[in-house]
Design an enzyme around this catalytic site. Structure first.
Site, PDB file in Angstrom:
ATOM      1  N   ASN A  75       0.838  -1.143   0.047  1.00  0.00           N
ATOM      2  CA  ASN A  75      -0.144  -0.099  -0.078  1.00  0.00           C
ATOM      3  C   ASN A  75       0.920   1.319   0.171  1.00  0.00           C
ATOM      4  OD1 ASN A  75       0.430   0.967   2.845  1.00  0.00           O
ATOM      5  ND2 ASN A  75      -0.444  -1.105   3.142  1.00  0.00           N
TER       6      ASN A  75
ATOM      7  N   ASP B 110      -3.998  -6.293   4.834  1.00  0.00           N
ATOM      8  CA  ASP B 110      -5.152  -7.243   5.259  1.00  0.00           C
ATOM      9  C   ASP B 110      -5.031  -8.500   4.615  1.00  0.00           C
ATOM     10  OD1 ASP B 110      -6.343  -5.546   7.129  1.00  0.00           O
ATOM     11  OD2 ASP B 110      -7.271  -4.478   5.360  1.00  0.00           O
TER      12      ASP B 110
ATOM     13  N   LYS C  75       9.941 -16.297 -10.738  1.00  0.00           N
ATOM     14  CA  LYS C  75       8.988 -15.166 -11.466  1.00  0.00           C
ATOM     15  C   LYS C  75       7.887 -15.905 -12.507  1.00  0.00           C
ATOM     16  CE  LYS C  75       9.356 -11.261 -14.429  1.00  0.00           C
ATOM     17  NZ  LYS C  75      10.229 -10.605 -15.542  1.00  0.00           N
TER      18      LYS C  75
ATOM     19  N   PHE D 257      -4.660   3.245  14.770  1.00  0.00           N
ATOM     20  CA  PHE D 257      -5.025   4.435  13.604  1.00  0.00           C
ATOM     21  C   PHE D 257      -6.068   3.710  12.798  1.00  0.00           C
ATOM     22  CE2 PHE D 257      -2.076   8.158  13.097  1.00  0.00           C
ATOM     23  CZ  PHE D 257      -1.600   8.139  14.157  1.00  0.00           C
TER      24      PHE D 257
ATOM     25  N   LYS E  77     -13.810   0.120  14.613  1.00  0.00           N
ATOM     26  CA  LYS E  77     -12.455  -0.437  14.779  1.00  0.00           C
ATOM     27  C   LYS E  77     -11.949  -0.301  16.117  1.00  0.00           C
ATOM     28  CE  LYS E  77     -10.832  -0.194  10.020  1.00  0.00           C
ATOM     29  NZ  LYS E  77     -10.161   0.770   8.961  1.00  0.00           N
TER      30      LYS E  77
ATOM     31  N   LYS F  26     -11.452  -3.578  18.050  1.00  0.00           N
ATOM     32  CA  LYS F  26      -9.817  -4.340  18.540  1.00  0.00           C
ATOM     33  C   LYS F  26      -9.517  -3.822  19.921  1.00  0.00           C
ATOM     34  CE  LYS F  26      -8.806  -3.499  13.750  1.00  0.00           C
ATOM     35  NZ  LYS F  26      -7.523  -3.647  12.766  1.00  0.00           N
TER      36      LYS F  26
END
Ligand code: PMT
Length: 401
Positions: A206, A275, A285, A321, A335, A339
């Site tokens: 990301n 995730d 490859k 965060f 969240k 959590k």
């Protein structure tokens, strides 16, 4: 750092040019910088360079400049910190033996401010017992000595003797200028992305640059905490003076977080953990062929949820965060509860000036009791201090029961 005053003492070594960058960085942090140079330093860089960068008069001649009659006494007593960078073997010797034969050396003799010494010289000179004994003497007297860097030196030799990089000196200076209000606390911060391999040359990841997490780790260390930074792959240099644990995948990050968790007072998870990961990583490859191919993904462990489910009863404060592109508060609140966090820092990552890769962020602090606190758009360094202020208060509330 507004309101702080720093004197940069530049002595005559080839690394004097790096002091110009140091002055620029300190000024950028709103610090009032005054520069004093030895006569030999002016052979390497002109006083005009420092004058332009600091916006202040530069003193390099005890008797030749207007208005300097007792500046050598005032300067070191009115400032918060003196940084000698570069500090040559000669100047270190003068400081150790109480010699005051120019503006800078008399200024150091009369100073009440803390003094940070950044040695820079040829390796043989640095390792010479005379220089080492002078440095030990200065250390015993309360001077703070920065270890020189290793590597290729201007004189063609290799070894210790390089002036530490200006950003490292800046970080050390900021620590010396900051209140040590987090001293005695162990804080674990995660930062950056995780990357999940598809084959030897490709991966899923990301856009996290690590800037937010690194800002948190640096601010915590600056404020006196013992810091462990668990970081996914980023282009940032590991900040000096803290425990640095580089990781690649979510599994690696999980392992490192749980290994370092014992004794932590505060855990802050700013990392953007993937995730999902490819079920299999191809050994070779993957070759181009079919018009379309499918990649089977499996769920990664949710590190924060696992921490939250096993942290009950311990005095650790857990801060997460939330990176959201819609329904910021509702998604972040979900969240926070799922959590078992004490606080979640929600950022709207659809904004151009917040979230991933930017130097600024705009966040909402959401607490377990439903209370929400807003912050305006600010630098990630400033957001980091706000997060730490709140985490510290939560920790104090836990201890008070
Ligand atoms: O690195 P920068 O470029 O500076 O960008 C900063 C940032 C946008 C990455 C940062 O401010 C941020 O929002 N970090 C959290 C990103 C994220 O993954 O959010 P999330 O909503 O998917 O996850 C919620 C929380 O669970 C996070 O604290 C995350 O670290 C944690 N998590 C998520 C998934 C997972 N498998 N394990 C986790 O621990």
């Amino acid at each position: 750092m507004k309101g702080k005053e720093v004197i940069i003492g530049v002595t005559g070594g080839i690394a004097a040019y790096k002091a110009a960058e140091l002055v620029r960085l300190l000024v950028k942090d709103d610090i009032l910088v005054k520069v004093a140079m030895t006569k030999s330093a002016t052979k390497f860089v002109t006083p005009l360079t420092f004058e332009a960068l600091s916006g202040e008069r530069v003193i390099h001649d005890m008797f030749g400049q207007e208005g300097t009659v007792i500046d050598h006494i005032h300067w070191g007593q009115e400032s918060d910190l003196i940084i000698i960078a570069p500090a040559t073997a000669n100047f270190i010797g003068k400081m150790a033996h109480g010699i005051g034969d120019d503006f800078l050396s008399t200024c150091v003799l009369a100073a009440t401010a803390k003094t940070l010494v950044c040695p820079s010289m040829n390796t043989r000179m640095f390792e010479n017992p005379a220089v080492q004994e002078n440095l030990s003497l200065l250390k015993r007297r309360g001077f703070i000595i920065m270890e020189p860097g290793q590597g290729a030196l201007a004189c063609g030799t290799e070894g210790p003797g390089r002036l530490p990089e200006p950003d490292e000196i800046l970080e050390q200076a900021k620590r010396l200028l900051s209140d040590q209000d987090l001293s005695g606390l162990k804080i674990l911060v995660t930062a950056g992305p995780t990357t999940e391999p598809i084959d030897p040359v490709r991966y899923i990841s990301n856009r996290s640059s690590g800037k937010m997490g690194y800002a948190l780790a640096k601010a915590a260390a600056r404020r006196g905490a013992e810091v462990i930074l668990v970081s996914g792959p980023t282009c940032l240099n590991p900040p000096p003076g803290l425990g640095f644990c580089p990781v690649i995948t979510a599994e690696d990050m999980r392992r490192s977080v749980f290994e370092n968790r014992p004794g932590c007072d505060i855990i802050i998870k700013a990392a953007a953990v993937s995730d999902y990961r490819p079920r299999d990583c191809a050994v070779q490859k993957i070759k181009k062929g079919a018009e379309s191919i499918s990649l089977e993904l499996v769920k990664n462990p949710d590190i924060l949820a696992e921490l939250g489910s096993t942290i009950e009863g311990s005095p650790s404060v857990l801060v997460g965060f939330a990176a959201e592109t819609e329904n910021l508060i509702a998604n972040a609140e979900k969240k926070l509860k799922a959590k078992s966090l004490d606080m979640i820092v929600a950022n709207d990552v659809s904004r151009k000036d917040a979230g991933f890769e930017t130097d600024t962020n705009m966040v909402k602090f959401i607490y377990r009791d439903g209370h929400i606190d807003d912050s305006p758009l600010m630098t990630k360094d400033k957001v980091a201090d706000l997060v730490l202020d709140r985490a510290k208060a939560l920790r104090e509330a836990v201890l008070e029961g």
